[in-house]
Design an enzyme around this catalytic site. Structure first.
Site, mmCIF file in Angstrom:
data_model
loop_
_atom_site.group_PDB
_atom_site.id
_atom_site.type_symbol
_atom_site.label_atom_id
_atom_site.label_comp_id
_atom_site.label_asym_id
_atom_site.label_seq_id
_atom_site.Cartn_x
_atom_site.Cartn_y
_atom_site.Cartn_z
ATOM 1 N N ASP A 13 0.855 -1.188 0.000
ATOM 2 C CA ASP A 13 0.000 0.000 0.000
ATOM 3 C C ASP A 13 0.890 1.236 0.000
ATOM 4 O OD1 ASP A 13 -2.160 1.650 0.103
ATOM 5 O OD2 ASP A 13 -2.854 1.034 2.084
ATOM 6 N N ASP A 111 -3.123 2.399 -5.938
ATOM 7 C CA ASP A 111 -1.930 2.417 -5.082
ATOM 8 C C ASP A 111 -1.898 1.273 -4.078
ATOM 9 O OD1 ASP A 111 -4.055 3.256 -3.535
ATOM 10 O OD2 ASP A 111 -3.011 4.959 -2.634
ATOM 11 N N GLU A 112 -2.556 0.173 -4.398
ATOM 12 C CA GLU A 112 -2.699 -0.891 -3.394
ATOM 13 C C GLU A 112 -2.918 -2.222 -4.103
ATOM 14 O OE1 GLU A 112 -5.664 -1.689 0.441
ATOM 15 O OE2 GLU A 112 -6.118 -0.124 -1.024
#
Length: 400
Positions: A13, A111-112
């Site tokens: 993350d 983003d993860e």
């Protein structure tokens, strides 16, 4: 049955991703509270925070906070409009790093991601070494910081990365998932919203360990059938694999009007909303549609469908909507009222497959696709109502 202790799952993350990209690209912003979202000085302060730096979080700003409240809490902050294309570009570089270690990557947002690195040990070392290698590569090559959780299950890996933020690295050893989870509050459970947490507290259950110690039948009797799934998670049981399947045959959505309508403008607007929903689902699955079907139900409950092939396979709402409007012109409904409209994207193909494209306009299409995927990620991270097409404003909360 508990999870296979031989599995190795990573949750990666990026820390304050949008704000971190802005601080990296603009050194003068480093160390300052950066708030990405609406402009507090425009539109009477409407809109919300899409993301913010840890300096802004320290004074009470957080994602999804109304921008007017963010301004009151942090009037000296740096307020920036989202640069979705830039974030998508950097995200692609992050995922390229992840895919060096395994092809089992499940994106959750821009983003993860989850990674299954069970079979990667021979090339890259044990799971901890892989996690540290990913963190080092993201920092060294991109100048950004990621938090990483390593565990035998997806749930434990996600909790581990959250616990370590910012710049965290937490390893849950094989066989140690239940012990790791036991002292943590029930609010960290997937699927446990504030109401469920409050109901658990009334039963004297405030930690996952306390939940794991109860009888599942008693929990179901008090809370309903969903309680059994929470109990399994608290026990450390989570068999869900990292999902990379792209086997869908069609992707669809439909809506029933609150009252039967005869206004073409209202129908066209409903189709735009459905095209948005279907396009987002296509992108989430990594698919493009080569065809689309319109479903049209009259107030008499008679249902008709019309289908067409698309010149270029797409995952963009505007392409779907344009084809739907052409199909709408082929539906006989003058003088009749409409009860329901539906959309199905068909002839699906993986995003990476070769497709027939026009000689001109390919660069513009690629730009629109990057923007659309970045907007999806904003919604996934911060709520479906953070970004809405202007034409759909006031038409209810958008669906993911």
């Amino acid at each position: 049955m508990t999870a296979d202790p031989g599995r190795a799952i990573l949750h990666v993350d990026m820390d304050a991703f949008f704000a971190a990209v802005e601080q990296r690209d603009n050194p003068e912003y480093r160390g300052r509270p950066v708030i990405v979202g609406a402009d507090p000085k425009e539109g009477r302060g409407r809109g919300v925070v899409a993301a913010c730096s840890y300096e802004a979080r320290a004074v009470g700003v957080h994602s999804a906070l109304p921008i007017s409240q963010a301004w009151r809490r942090c009037p000296g902050g740096v307020y920036l409009r989202p640069r979705l294309a830039r974030y998508a570009e950097v995200s692609a570089r992050v995922f390229a790093i992840l895919e060096r270690y395994t092809d089992l990557v499940e994106p959750l947002s821009i983003d993860e991601a989850f990674l299954d690195v069970t079979g990667s040990g021979r090339l890259f070392g044990d799971p901890e070494a892989i996690g540290r290698g990913i963190k080092a590569a993201i920092r060294g090559e991109l100048g950004l910081v990621a938090s990483v959780g390593v565990a035998p299950t997806k749930f434990a890996a996600k909790v581990a990365s959250d616990l370590g933020k910012p710049d965290g690295f937490v390893v849950v050893p094989p066989g140690g998932v239940a012990a790791f989870l036991a002292p943590l509050p029930t609010g960290r459970l997937w699927g446990a919203g504030p109401e469920t947490v409050a109901r658990l507290a009334r039963l004297g259950i405030r930690t996952m360990g306390e939940l794991a110690g109860r009888r599942p039948a008693d929990l179901v009797a008090s809370l309903g059938p969903g309680a059994e799934g929470l109990w399994h998670l608290a026990q450390g049981r989570d068999e869900r694999p990292v999902e990379v399947d792209r086997g869908a045959k069609s992707v669809g959505a439909e809506t029933t009007f609150e009252a039967d309508v005869d206004d073409p403008g209202e129908v066209r607007l409903a189709l735009l909303g459905l095209a948005e929903r279907v396009a987002r689902r296509l992108r989430r699955l990594g698919l493009r549609a080569g065809g689309v079907t319109l479903k049209f139900r009259y107030d008499s409950f008679e249902t008709v469908t019309r289908s067409t092939a698309l010149g270029t396979a797409t995952d963009l709402a505007e392409d779907l909507h344009r084809a739907l409007l052409e199909l709408l012109g082929r539906v006989p409904w003058a003088g009749r009222r409409v009860r329901l409209v539906g959309v199905a994207a068909e002839r699906l193909q993986p995003r990476g497959a070769r497709r027939q494209t026009a000689l001109f306009g390919a660069e513009e299409r690629e730009r629109r696709e990057r923007l659309a995927r970045a907007a999806d990620a904003v919604r996934a991270k911060h709520g479906a109502d953070v970004l809405t097409r202007g034409a759909l404003l006031g038409k209810g909360k958008p669906e993911s």
